[in-house]
Design a protein around this motif. Structure first.
Motif, PDB file in Angstrom:
ATOM      1  N   PRO A  44      -8.553  -3.202  16.037  1.00  0.00           N
ATOM      2  CA  PRO A  44      -7.378  -3.474  16.957  1.00  0.00           C
ATOM      3  C   PRO A  44      -7.353  -2.450  17.983  1.00  0.00           C
ATOM      4  O   PRO A  44      -6.330  -2.346  18.663  1.00  0.00           O
ATOM      5  CB  PRO A  44      -6.145  -2.786  15.814  1.00  0.00           C
ATOM      6  N   HIS A  45      -8.674  -2.160  18.415  1.00  0.00           N
ATOM      7  CA  HIS A  45      -8.602  -1.400  19.695  1.00  0.00           C
ATOM      8  C   HIS A  45      -9.051  -2.034  20.965  1.00  0.00           C
ATOM      9  O   HIS A  45      -9.574  -2.920  20.866  1.00  0.00           O
ATOM     10  CB  HIS A  45      -9.644  -0.242  19.273  1.00  0.00           C
ATOM     11  N   ARG A  46      -8.653  -1.214  22.020  1.00  0.00           N
ATOM     12  CA  ARG A  46      -8.993  -1.792  23.379  1.00  0.00           C
ATOM     13  C   ARG A  46      -9.753  -0.691  24.108  1.00  0.00           C
ATOM     14  O   ARG A  46      -9.119   0.311  24.195  1.00  0.00           O
ATOM     15  CB  ARG A  46      -7.931  -2.390  24.041  1.00  0.00           C
ATOM     16  N   ILE A  47     -10.700  -0.646  24.499  1.00  0.00           N
ATOM     17  CA  ILE A  47     -11.646   0.354  25.297  1.00  0.00           C
ATOM     18  C   ILE A  47     -11.926   0.003  26.793  1.00  0.00           C
ATOM     19  O   ILE A  47     -12.487  -1.087  26.677  1.00  0.00           O
ATOM     20  CB  ILE A  47     -12.705   0.780  24.480  1.00  0.00           C
ATOM     21  N   CYS A  48     -11.568   0.906  27.666  1.00  0.00           N
ATOM     22  CA  CYS A  48     -11.778   0.521  29.152  1.00  0.00           C
ATOM     23  C   CYS A  48     -13.115   1.636  29.185  1.00  0.00           C
ATOM     24  O   CYS A  48     -13.025   2.674  29.001  1.00  0.00           O
ATOM     25  CB  CYS A  48     -10.749   0.684  29.721  1.00  0.00           C
ATOM     26  N   LEU A 119      -7.784  -9.549   4.368  1.00  0.00           N
ATOM     27  CA  LEU A 119      -7.186 -10.754   4.705  1.00  0.00           C
ATOM     28  C   LEU A 119      -7.797 -11.950   5.203  1.00  0.00           C
ATOM     29  O   LEU A 119      -8.945 -11.921   5.549  1.00  0.00           O
ATOM     30  CB  LEU A 119      -6.326 -10.243   6.152  1.00  0.00           C
ATOM     31  N   PRO A 120      -7.041 -13.148   4.782  1.00  0.00           N
ATOM     32  CA  PRO A 120      -7.732 -14.504   5.016  1.00  0.00           C
ATOM     33  C   PRO A 120      -7.987 -14.448   6.774  1.00  0.00           C
ATOM     34  O   PRO A 120      -7.441 -13.864   7.255  1.00  0.00           O
ATOM     35  CB  PRO A 120      -6.513 -15.431   4.621  1.00  0.00           C
ATOM     36  N   VAL A 121      -8.940 -15.236   6.921  1.00  0.00           N
ATOM     37  CA  VAL A 121      -9.462 -15.212   8.306  1.00  0.00           C
ATOM     38  C   VAL A 121      -8.228 -15.708   9.458  1.00  0.00           C
ATOM     39  O   VAL A 121      -8.296 -15.225  10.270  1.00  0.00           O
ATOM     40  CB  VAL A 121     -10.590 -16.270   8.413  1.00  0.00           C
ATOM     41  N   MET A 122      -7.355 -16.646   8.969  1.00  0.00           N
ATOM     42  CA  MET A 122      -6.320 -16.953   9.844  1.00  0.00           C
ATOM     43  C   MET A 122      -5.503 -15.903  10.162  1.00  0.00           C
ATOM     44  O   MET A 122      -5.177 -15.684  11.266  1.00  0.00           O
ATOM     45  CB  MET A 122      -5.613 -18.306   9.401  1.00  0.00           C
ATOM     46  N   LYS A 123      -5.151 -14.769   9.160  1.00  0.00           N
ATOM     47  CA  LYS A 123      -4.242 -13.912   9.386  1.00  0.00           C
ATOM     48  C   LYS A 123      -5.090 -12.871  10.370  1.00  0.00           C
ATOM     49  O   LYS A 123      -4.450 -12.133  11.104  1.00  0.00           O
ATOM     50  CB  LYS A 123      -3.839 -13.236   8.152  1.00  0.00           C
ATOM     51  N   ARG A 124      -6.153 -12.701  10.172  1.00  0.00           N
ATOM     52  CA  ARG A 124      -7.150 -11.733  10.870  1.00  0.00           C
ATOM     53  C   ARG A 124      -7.036 -12.071  12.375  1.00  0.00           C
ATOM     54  O   ARG A 124      -6.798 -11.330  13.361  1.00  0.00           O
ATOM     55  CB  ARG A 124      -8.340 -11.721  10.413  1.00  0.00           C
ATOM     56  N   GLU A 125      -7.202 -13.535  12.536  1.00  0.00           N
ATOM     57  CA  GLU A 125      -7.040 -14.007  14.053  1.00  0.00           C
ATOM     58  C   GLU A 125      -5.643 -13.588  14.405  1.00  0.00           C
ATOM     59  O   GLU A 125      -5.778 -13.470  15.859  1.00  0.00           O
ATOM     60  CB  GLU A 125      -7.519 -15.519  14.022  1.00  0.00           C
ATOM     61  N   ILE A 126      -4.672 -13.986  13.940  1.00  0.00           N
ATOM     62  CA  ILE A 126      -3.276 -13.759  14.210  1.00  0.00           C
ATOM     63  C   ILE A 126      -3.246 -12.470  14.728  1.00  0.00           C
ATOM     64  O   ILE A 126      -2.653 -11.925  15.963  1.00  0.00           O
ATOM     65  CB  ILE A 126      -2.131 -14.167  13.221  1.00  0.00           C
ATOM     66  N   LEU A 127      -3.686 -11.345  14.001  1.00  0.00           N
ATOM     67  CA  LEU A 127      -3.647  -9.917  14.340  1.00  0.00           C
ATOM     68  C   LEU A 127      -4.375  -9.601  15.613  1.00  0.00           C
ATOM     69  O   LEU A 127      -3.886  -8.769  16.364  1.00  0.00           O
ATOM     70  CB  LEU A 127      -4.068  -9.079  13.049  1.00  0.00           C
ATOM     71  N   ARG A 128      -5.699 -10.161  15.811  1.00  0.00           N
ATOM     72  CA  ARG A 128      -6.383  -9.820  16.811  1.00  0.00           C
ATOM     73  C   ARG A 128      -5.669 -10.428  18.193  1.00  0.00           C
ATOM     74  O   ARG A 128      -5.739  -9.683  19.156  1.00  0.00           O
ATOM     75  CB  ARG A 128      -7.867 -10.624  16.586  1.00  0.00           C
ATOM     76  N   TYR A 129      -5.058 -11.585  17.891  1.00  0.00           N
ATOM     77  CA  TYR A 129      -4.412 -12.066  19.122  1.00  0.00           C
ATOM     78  C   TYR A 129      -3.150 -11.223  19.297  1.00  0.00           C
ATOM     79  O   TYR A 129      -2.973 -10.944  20.619  1.00  0.00           O
ATOM     80  CB  TYR A 129      -4.203 -13.541  18.779  1.00  0.00           C
ATOM     81  N   ALA A 130      -2.482 -10.767  18.266  1.00  0.00           N
ATOM     82  CA  ALA A 130      -1.261  -9.950  18.890  1.00  0.00           C
ATOM     83  C   ALA A 130      -1.791  -8.712  19.189  1.00  0.00           C
ATOM     84  O   ALA A 130      -1.063  -8.097  20.168  1.00  0.00           O
ATOM     85  CB  ALA A 130      -0.474  -9.684  17.298  1.00  0.00           C
ATOM     86  N   ALA A 131      -2.967  -8.257  18.976  1.00  0.00           N
ATOM     87  CA  ALA A 131      -3.142  -6.815  19.339  1.00  0.00           C
ATOM     88  C   ALA A 131      -3.661  -6.901  21.014  1.00  0.00           C
ATOM     89  O   ALA A 131      -3.317  -5.599  21.565  1.00  0.00           O
ATOM     90  CB  ALA A 131      -4.537  -6.415  18.730  1.00  0.00           C
ATOM     91  N   TYR A 132      -4.111  -8.049  21.419  1.00  0.00           N
ATOM     92  CA  TYR A 132      -4.592  -8.220  22.928  1.00  0.00           C
ATOM     93  C   TYR A 132      -3.373  -9.014  23.818  1.00  0.00           C
ATOM     94  O   TYR A 132      -3.537  -9.205  24.959  1.00  0.00           O
ATOM     95  CB  TYR A 132      -5.634  -8.871  22.972  1.00  0.00           C
TER      96      TYR A 132
END
Length: 188
Positions: A44-48, A119-132
């Motif tokens: 869930p992280h973003r690194i610059c 988590l199922p892959v679809m839920k992981r992808e939703i969380l990844r999308y929401a994080a960014y």
């Protein structure tokens, strides 16, 4: 200098360019855009990662440029970015020191077991999308992301909200938008 950051620091330390994006565009606080030298985007992280030469960032900087650089970094931090800045001299002359900083941060953030592996892959992808995502996530975005219908997208969003990963955004009609619950997404 960005190429040297990859050659001297990133590749020897990490050995992969997966999740790393060059010249990554971000919105700035003045409704414009800015570019990061590199963005490491791994949920869930973003690194610059920035490679700063002495000339443009210090010697030739006027007060306005100096202030603008600090404001830019502050807004990245406010937007939940981790910021690593390396001087051109350190990248060139002390790459091991820079590698250690990169490895320390990656180890701290990603060294443990993936908390989302269950988590199922679809839920992981939703969380990844929401994080960014720069704003709340809508069911129509999830439909496009996952290639599912409206009912499935809404169901997945509701389930993630029920599990505490997402929360409905107030002010939207019947909670049609959701945002990430930052406290639930463990920031080590």
């Amino acid at each position: 200098m960005e190429r040297k950051l990859l050659q001297n620091v990133w590749w020897p330390a990490v050995g992969s360019f997966e999740h790393l994006h060059a010249e990554y565009e971000v919105a700035d606080f003045k409704d414009g855009v800015r570019f990061l030298d590199f963005a490491y985007l791994r949920m869930p992280h973003r690194i610059c990662l920035e490679a700063d030469g002495f000339g443009p960032h210090a010697r030739y900087a006027d007060r306005h440029k100096f202030s603008d650089d600090l404001t830019r970094q502050n807004h990245l931090v406010i937007d939940d970015w981790r910021v690593l800045r390396f001087s051109a001299d350190d990248i060139e002359n002390h790459p091991r020191k820079c590698q250690q900083v990169v490895l320390q941060l990656l180890g701290r953030l990603f060294g443990g077991r993936d908390p989302y592996v269950e988590l199922p892959v679809m839920k992981r992808e939703i969380l990844r999308y929401a994080a960014y995502s720069p704003g709340p996530v809508k069911p129509s975005e999830i439909q496009g992301l996952l290639g599912v219908g409206d009912k499935t997208a809404r169901k997945l969003l509701r389930e993630l909200a029920g599990d505490g990963y997402l929360e409905p955004v107030n002010g939207t009609r019947r909670f049609h938008s959701y945002q990430l619950v930052r406290s639930k997404v463990k920031l080590l």
